[in-house]
Design an enzyme around this catalytic site. Sequence first.
Site, PDB file in Angstrom:
ATOM      1  N   HIS A 169     -25.297  -4.290  10.504  1.00 16.46           N
ATOM      2  CA  HIS A 169     -24.398  -5.226  11.172  1.00 16.46           C
ATOM      3  C   HIS A 169     -24.152  -6.486  10.353  1.00 16.46           C
ATOM      4  CE1 HIS A 169     -21.952  -6.188  14.476  1.00 16.46           C
ATOM      5  NE2 HIS A 169     -22.742  -5.847  15.461  1.00 16.46           N
ATOM      6  N   ASP A 208     -18.816  -4.663  10.846  1.00 21.50           N
ATOM      7  CA  ASP A 208     -18.543  -5.092  12.222  1.00 21.50           C
ATOM      8  C   ASP A 208     -18.505  -3.886  13.152  1.00 21.50           C
ATOM      9  OD1 ASP A 208     -18.344  -7.740  11.421  1.00 21.50           O
ATOM     10  OD2 ASP A 208     -16.181  -7.604  11.085  1.00 21.50           O
TER      11      ASP A 208
END
Length: 225
Positions: free
Chosen positions: A197, A201
């Site tokens: 992450h 995204d």
Amino acid sequence: MIGLRRKIAQRMQDAKRRVAHFSYVEEIDVTALEELRVHLNRKHGERRGKLTLLPFLVRAMVIAAREFPQINATYDDEAQLITRHGAVHVGIATQGDNGLMVPVLRHAEAGNLWGNASEIARVANAARNNKASREELSGSTITLTSLGALGGIVSTPVVNTPEVAIVGVNRIVERPMVVNGQIAVRKMMNLSSSFDHRVVDGMDAALFIQAIRGLLEQPASLFVE
């Protein structure tokens, strides 16, 4: 804990400590894909070799990576450097007697179904038999992991650092589904994938897997440039 087992433990611990993991699971109707695979094996299997599901998945990953180059990438977190790769070098997570290894299918974007299938089998067998070279076990840009019939319903694979994505394959099961308002038995499979992450995204990860889903559910699109 010594040898390969110790190295695996260190890599897994390092990946879990460094990577901001998140997983995304999507259900895929692979009925048409399985019909195509069976047809190709019946027609060409004796001469070209049998196709498993993996080369089709690799083909879908290659095509999807063109639209989402941030997925086919590596991240050096010490240098804070993201490298997006033009070539798609797919790590094939392989379980051997001594533990988990990830031999590499290099330049998957340049191979056809049978070429990639043959190379996947070759590097996986080399890893299982402890004959894989250092070069064959390094340099992947994205990893594919599958437990075949043991694939379960959902999994949460660990990202193979310094990569930023790993695509996990769960087993194929027949389920009653609603198709055009009618109940039909379909072959369904989940993809359980994990991402870093810090680099990827959530929306991009979801769109990447949805692109793979679309390609696998309409398998003719795998061969249209």
